[in-house]
Scaffold this motif. Sequence first.
Motif, PDB file in Angstrom:
ATOM      1  N   ALA A 116       0.171  51.113  -0.175  1.00 58.07           N
ATOM      2  CA  ALA A 116       1.243  50.596  -0.302  1.00 58.07           C
ATOM      3  C   ALA A 116       2.418  51.586  -0.752  1.00 58.07           C
ATOM      4  O   ALA A 116       2.050  52.805  -1.615  1.00 58.07           O
ATOM      5  CB  ALA A 116       1.353  49.543  -1.434  1.00 58.07           C
ATOM      6  N   ILE A 117       3.414  51.624  -0.285  1.00 53.82           N
ATOM      7  CA  ILE A 117       4.406  52.672  -0.804  1.00 53.82           C
ATOM      8  C   ILE A 117       5.691  51.954  -1.031  1.00 53.82           C
ATOM      9  O   ILE A 117       6.076  50.909  -0.409  1.00 53.82           O
ATOM     10  CB  ILE A 117       4.747  53.534   0.674  1.00 53.82           C
ATOM     11  N   GLY A 118       6.255  52.605  -2.250  1.00 56.36           N
ATOM     12  CA  GLY A 118       7.377  51.844  -2.902  1.00 56.36           C
ATOM     13  C   GLY A 118       8.366  52.708  -3.180  1.00 56.36           C
ATOM     14  O   GLY A 118       8.403  53.893  -3.280  1.00 56.36           O
ATOM     15  N   TRP A 119       9.526  52.077  -3.020  1.00 52.51           N
ATOM     16  CA  TRP A 119      10.860  52.464  -3.545  1.00 52.51           C
ATOM     17  C   TRP A 119      11.295  52.109  -4.931  1.00 52.51           C
ATOM     18  O   TRP A 119      11.100  51.009  -5.005  1.00 52.51           O
ATOM     19  CB  TRP A 119      12.027  52.579  -2.553  1.00 52.51           C
ATOM     20  N   CYS A 167       9.042  47.691  -1.208  1.00 49.67           N
ATOM     21  CA  CYS A 167       7.603  48.113  -0.895  1.00 49.67           C
ATOM     22  C   CYS A 167       7.102  47.737   0.347  1.00 49.67           C
ATOM     23  O   CYS A 167       7.686  46.771   1.088  1.00 49.67           O
ATOM     24  CB  CYS A 167       6.549  47.537  -1.791  1.00 49.67           C
ATOM     25  N   ILE A 168       6.371  48.684   1.097  1.00 46.27           N
ATOM     26  CA  ILE A 168       5.687  48.210   2.309  1.00 46.27           C
ATOM     27  C   ILE A 168       4.289  48.391   2.418  1.00 46.27           C
ATOM     28  O   ILE A 168       3.783  49.452   1.678  1.00 46.27           O
ATOM     29  CB  ILE A 168       6.692  48.892   3.400  1.00 46.27           C
ATOM     30  N   THR A 169       3.676  47.690   3.259  1.00 47.72           N
ATOM     31  CA  THR A 169       2.141  48.193   3.314  1.00 47.72           C
ATOM     32  C   THR A 169       1.946  48.909   4.400  1.00 47.72           C
ATOM     33  O   THR A 169       2.618  48.410   5.660  1.00 47.72           O
ATOM     34  CB  THR A 169       1.392  46.518   3.267  1.00 47.72           C
ATOM     35  N   SER A 170       1.190  49.985   4.490  1.00 46.87           N
ATOM     36  CA  SER A 170       0.981  50.628   5.498  1.00 46.87           C
ATOM     37  C   SER A 170       0.396  50.061   6.775  1.00 46.87           C
ATOM     38  O   SER A 170       0.528  50.440   7.899  1.00 46.87           O
ATOM     39  CB  SER A 170       0.253  52.149   5.181  1.00 46.87           C
ATOM     40  N   HIS A 171      -0.677  49.338   6.447  1.00 50.41           N
ATOM     41  CA  HIS A 171      -1.495  48.559   7.542  1.00 50.41           C
ATOM     42  C   HIS A 171      -0.974  47.795   8.438  1.00 50.41           C
ATOM     43  O   HIS A 171      -0.887  47.800   9.403  1.00 50.41           O
ATOM     44  CB  HIS A 171      -2.881  48.087   6.606  1.00 50.41           C
ATOM     45  N   TRP A 185      -3.969  50.803  -2.611  1.00 50.23           N
ATOM     46  CA  TRP A 185      -3.973  49.502  -1.856  1.00 50.23           C
ATOM     47  C   TRP A 185      -2.747  48.696  -2.261  1.00 50.23           C
ATOM     48  O   TRP A 185      -2.141  49.047  -3.452  1.00 50.23           O
ATOM     49  CB  TRP A 185      -5.271  48.869  -2.377  1.00 50.23           C
ATOM     50  N   PHE A 186      -2.551  47.548  -1.628  1.00 53.40           N
ATOM     51  CA  PHE A 186      -1.531  46.868  -2.087  1.00 53.40           C
ATOM     52  C   PHE A 186      -1.801  45.908  -3.396  1.00 53.40           C
ATOM     53  O   PHE A 186      -2.857  45.155  -3.360  1.00 53.40           O
ATOM     54  CB  PHE A 186      -1.226  45.851  -0.627  1.00 53.40           C
ATOM     55  N   GLY A 228      -0.440  43.235  -4.601  1.00 58.17           N
ATOM     56  CA  GLY A 228       0.036  41.911  -4.727  1.00 58.17           C
ATOM     57  C   GLY A 228       1.552  42.055  -4.713  1.00 58.17           C
ATOM     58  O   GLY A 228       2.047  42.814  -5.133  1.00 58.17           O
ATOM     59  N   VAL A 229       2.121  40.905  -4.437  1.00 53.98           N
ATOM     60  CA  VAL A 229       3.489  40.819  -4.151  1.00 53.98           C
ATOM     61  C   VAL A 229       4.311  41.047  -5.564  1.00 53.98           C
ATOM     62  O   VAL A 229       5.147  41.837  -5.504  1.00 53.98           O
ATOM     63  CB  VAL A 229       3.763  39.316  -3.900  1.00 53.98           C
ATOM     64  N   VAL A 230       3.769  40.611  -6.703  1.00 57.13           N
ATOM     65  CA  VAL A 230       4.600  40.656  -7.846  1.00 57.13           C
ATOM     66  C   VAL A 230       4.307  42.205  -8.511  1.00 57.13           C
ATOM     67  O   VAL A 230       5.406  42.893  -8.823  1.00 57.13           O
ATOM     68  CB  VAL A 230       3.776  39.510  -8.949  1.00 57.13           C
ATOM     69  N   SER A 231       2.987  42.550  -8.406  1.00 55.82           N
ATOM     70  CA  SER A 231       2.881  44.018  -8.862  1.00 55.82           C
ATOM     71  C   SER A 231       3.238  45.293  -8.045  1.00 55.82           C
ATOM     72  O   SER A 231       3.448  46.083  -8.552  1.00 55.82           O
ATOM     73  CB  SER A 231       1.407  44.046  -8.984  1.00 55.82           C
ATOM     74  N   SER A 232       3.623  44.696  -6.728  1.00 53.12           N
ATOM     75  CA  SER A 232       4.394  45.711  -5.821  1.00 53.12           C
ATOM     76  C   SER A 232       5.543  46.407  -6.529  1.00 53.12           C
ATOM     77  O   SER A 232       6.092  47.184  -6.036  1.00 53.12           O
ATOM     78  CB  SER A 232       4.654  45.282  -4.476  1.00 53.12           C
ATOM     79  N   MET A 233       6.222  45.551  -7.229  1.00 54.75           N
ATOM     80  CA  MET A 233       7.393  46.096  -7.737  1.00 54.75           C
ATOM     81  C   MET A 233       7.364  46.373  -9.278  1.00 54.75           C
ATOM     82  O   MET A 233       8.329  46.861  -9.931  1.00 54.75           O
ATOM     83  CB  MET A 233       8.406  44.760  -7.789  1.00 54.75           C
TER      84      MET A 233
END
Length: 127
Positions: free
Chosen positions: A33-36, A50-54, A101-102, A104-109
Motif C-alpha cells: 500500500a502506498i499512501g500520500w 492511498c493506493i494498493t499496488s496489486h 500490505w494493505f 484496511g480502509v480505515v488504517s490506510s489513512m
Amino acid sequence: DVQLQASGGGLVQAGGSLRLSCAVSGFAFDGAAIGWFRQVPGKEREGVSCITSHLGHTYYAESVAGRFTISSDNAKNMVFLQMNSLKPEDTAVYYCAVADWFPGVVSSMNPATYPYWGRGTQVTVSS
C-alpha cells in the motif's frame, strides 16, 4: 534500504493543479500500500490518499475526493498524486509512504500504519 523521494511540489494559485511524484526503491511493490500524507506546522500529519499496488484500489480523504487522483506505475516503482482545483487549505508538506500490505480502509489513512517514509515536498496554494 527502502528509499522514497517525493517531488513535484511548488507554488500555485487557487484553482490550479500540481502533480506529485514518489519514486520508491529497495521495496517490493507486490501487495504493498502506498499512501500520500500531508502536514501543516503545528498540526498532525493526515492521510490524503492511498493506493494498493496489486489491484490498484484507491482511497481518498473526504477533503480531497473528487479533486485529487492517485495512480501508480508498478513497473517503475512510482506513485503519483494529481491534484486539481487546489485550495489554500491544501497548503502543506506532502509525504509519500509505503506499507508492506494493505492495512484496511480505515488504517490506510493512519500515518502510524506506514513504516517507510520519504522526505516531503512543499505545496503552497495562494488565494
